[in-house]
Design an enzyme around this catalytic site. Structure first.
Site, mmCIF file in Angstrom:
data_model
loop_
_atom_site.group_PDB
_atom_site.id
_atom_site.type_symbol
_atom_site.label_atom_id
_atom_site.label_comp_id
_atom_site.label_asym_id
_atom_site.label_seq_id
_atom_site.Cartn_x
_atom_site.Cartn_y
_atom_site.Cartn_z
ATOM 1 N N SER A 1 40.025 -6.699 -18.427
ATOM 2 C CA SER A 1 39.876 -7.349 -17.117
ATOM 3 C C SER A 1 40.224 -8.817 -17.308
ATOM 4 O O SER A 1 40.112 -9.344 -18.433
ATOM 5 C CB SER A 1 38.416 -7.235 -16.670
ATOM 6 N N TYR B 1 29.472 -8.057 -18.915
ATOM 7 C CA TYR B 1 30.754 -7.458 -18.516
ATOM 8 C C TYR B 1 31.903 -8.219 -19.197
ATOM 9 O O TYR B 1 32.801 -7.610 -19.795
ATOM 10 C CB TYR B 1 30.910 -7.495 -16.989
HETATM 11 N N1 LIG Z 1 37.517 -3.014 -9.658
HETATM 12 C C1 LIG Z 1 37.840 -4.196 -10.164
HETATM 13 O O1 LIG Z 1 37.816 -5.212 -9.457
HETATM 14 C C2 LIG Z 1 38.272 -4.302 -11.621
HETATM 15 C C3 LIG Z 1 38.811 -5.516 -12.047
HETATM 16 C C4 LIG Z 1 39.231 -5.631 -13.365
HETATM 17 C C5 LIG Z 1 39.099 -4.578 -14.238
HETATM 18 N N2 LIG Z 1 38.555 -3.408 -13.801
HETATM 19 C C6 LIG Z 1 38.464 -2.314 -14.764
HETATM 20 O O2 LIG Z 1 39.406 -1.337 -14.379
HETATM 21 C C7 LIG Z 1 38.926 -0.031 -14.736
HETATM 22 C C8 LIG Z 1 38.926 0.858 -13.510
HETATM 23 O O3 LIG Z 1 38.064 0.282 -12.554
HETATM 24 P P1 LIG Z 1 37.880 0.875 -11.090
HETATM 25 O O4 LIG Z 1 37.640 -0.272 -10.197
HETATM 26 O O5 LIG Z 1 38.944 1.855 -10.804
HETATM 27 O O6 LIG Z 1 36.467 1.604 -11.290
HETATM 28 P P2 LIG Z 1 35.736 2.729 -10.445
HETATM 29 O O7 LIG Z 1 36.423 3.030 -9.162
HETATM 30 O O8 LIG Z 1 34.294 2.336 -10.413
HETATM 31 O O9 LIG Z 1 35.906 3.992 -11.424
HETATM 32 C C9 LIG Z 1 35.358 3.965 -12.697
HETATM 33 C C10 LIG Z 1 35.702 5.263 -13.382
HETATM 34 O O10 LIG Z 1 35.165 5.229 -14.707
HETATM 35 C C11 LIG Z 1 34.422 6.422 -14.905
HETATM 36 N N3 LIG Z 1 33.320 6.156 -15.812
HETATM 37 C C12 LIG Z 1 32.408 5.160 -15.752
HETATM 38 N N4 LIG Z 1 31.522 5.286 -16.745
HETATM 39 C C13 LIG Z 1 31.898 6.396 -17.448
HETATM 40 C C14 LIG Z 1 31.362 7.061 -18.578
HETATM 41 N N5 LIG Z 1 30.261 6.609 -19.209
HETATM 42 N N6 LIG Z 1 31.992 8.170 -19.033
HETATM 43 C C15 LIG Z 1 33.103 8.639 -18.405
HETATM 44 N N7 LIG Z 1 33.650 8.050 -17.332
HETATM 45 C C16 LIG Z 1 33.035 6.947 -16.855
HETATM 46 C C17 LIG Z 1 33.911 6.812 -13.512
HETATM 47 O O11 LIG Z 1 33.685 8.203 -13.434
HETATM 48 P P3 LIG Z 1 32.240 8.896 -13.418
HETATM 49 O O12 LIG Z 1 31.296 7.997 -12.690
HETATM 50 O O13 LIG Z 1 32.521 10.198 -12.740
HETATM 51 O O14 LIG Z 1 31.917 9.069 -14.853
HETATM 52 C C18 LIG Z 1 35.127 6.470 -12.666
HETATM 53 O O15 LIG Z 1 36.049 7.532 -12.700
HETATM 54 C C19 LIG Z 1 37.537 -0.252 -15.337
HETATM 55 O O16 LIG Z 1 37.644 -0.327 -16.740
HETATM 56 C C20 LIG Z 1 37.127 -1.606 -14.786
HETATM 57 O O17 LIG Z 1 36.193 -2.273 -15.609
HETATM 58 C C21 LIG Z 1 38.148 -3.238 -12.507
#
Ligand SMILES: NC(=O)c1ccc[n+]([C@@H]2O[C@H](COP(=O)([O-])OP(=O)(O)OC[C@H]3O[C@@H](n4cnc5c(N)ncnc54)[C@H](OP(=O)(O)O)[C@@H]3O)[C@@H](O)[C@H]2O)c1
Length: 265
Positions: A127, A140
């Site tokens: 991130s 985080y």
């Molecule tokens: N959203 C943002 O603004 C942002 C910004 C920068 C970086 N990111 C990073 O980008 C990536 C994707 O983010 P997103 O926004 O798409 O997140 P999201 O919509 O919250 O989805 C997170 C995914 O990770 C899975 N997950 C979480 N904990 C898990 C575990 N212990 N075991 C297996 N699966 C797990 C969840 O599935 P289950 O709950 O079904 O397990 C879900 O499919 C993440 O690494 C996040 O930190 C996000």
């Protein structure tokens, strides 16, 4: 023959969008998350990335069916917000477990098979927050900084192999991530922090609401996957967000802190 990809975090957000995109482009995609994915053409592998044994079993199932693995797109991750002084340790540990140890587990379980593919790719998702310390998001930021270090180390370790690794650092993405993360209630914080925490938390929620679409990030990642040679880092976001990762590196420490401090005043 279709290329075989493992996409983690496939039940939501970027992982879901990427699973669908790669399936459309002819990849055979295995979608891993705790909830079983129900996406057309995507094969569900329910598992928790913080459980090393469960990840090994899930990867074993993929290998039993396909006999090979060509790409891992590790999107699974969680957020978390609170003050260092009082955020419950258990909540903080869960963020590190999922984001750092989850990445570690996914690498350990998949590398022996990726190394057998003639053109293997491993994309780890950090991130922009992993490039700096943001108030009230310390664990985080630390967990995502750890992913950057893991990726950099891996690239050097894998020299001479067929596996190319890259670390993806997106800015804010409009996904469900706020709803699923722990956010310490403002009332639990000492008055020293409370108002600044409220403002920082509100800014985080607004920025995510107005962030890039998951599809946009997935398209960028799919394009990176197709490149002949991968760079160590890709930052995906607004120009000012990309600039922030450069400014953090080149500005003297106190000058950078002044810039960030104005944003989080
Ligand atoms: N959203 C943002 O603004 C942002 C910004 C920068 C970086 N990111 C990073 O980008 C990536 C994707 O983010 P997103 O926004 O798409 O997140 P999201 O919509 O919250 O989805 C997170 C995914 O990770 C899975 N997950 C979480 N904990 C898990 C575990 N212990 N075991 C297996 N699966 C797990 C969840 O599935 P289950 O709950 O079904 O397990 C879900 O499919 C993440 O690494 C996040 O930190 C996000």
């Amino acid at each position: 023959m279709p290329q075989i990809a493992l996409v983690t975090g496939a039940s939501s957000g970027v992982g879901e969008a990427l699973s669908l995109l790669l399936t459309d482009r002819g990849w055979r995609v295995y979608g891993l998350s705790r909830r079983s994915v129900e996406l057309e053409g995507v094969i569900a592998l329910p598992a928790d990335i913080s459980d090393a044994e469960a990840i090994r079993r899930a990867v074993g199932q993929l290998l039993d069916r396909e006999g090979r693995l060509d790409a891992v797109l590790h999107c699974a991750g969680v957020g978390g917000a609170g003050a260092v002084e009082s955020m419950p340790e258990e909540q903080a540990r869960q963020v590190m477990e999922a984001n750092f140890w989850g990445s570690w587990n996914v690498c350990q379980a998949t590398l022996p098979y990726l190394r057998k593919s003639p053109r293997a790719r491993l994309l780890l998702v950090s991130s922009i927050a992993g490039h700096m310390g943001i108030p009230f998001r310390s664990v985080y930021c630390a967990s995502k900084a750890a992913v950057i270090a893991l990726s950099d180390s891996l690239r050097l370790e894998l020299r001479g192999s067929t596996v190319q690794v890259a670390c993806i650092s997106p800015g804010d993405i409009a996904t469900n991530s706020i709803a699923t993360q722990y956010r310490q209630p403002a009332g639990d914080l000492d008055p020293l922090y409370r108002e600044r925490y409220r403002r920082a938390d509100e800014a985080m929620v607004n920025n995510v609401d107005q962030g890039m679409s998951a599809r946009h990030v997935a398209e960028k990642m799919a394009a990176i996957l197709e490149r002949e040679t991968l760079s160590p880092h890709y930052v995906i976001g607004e120009p000012v967000q990309k600039l922030s990762t450069i400014a953090q590196r080149i500005l003297p420490g106190r000058a950078w802190e002044w810039v960030l401090g104005r944003y989080y005043s």
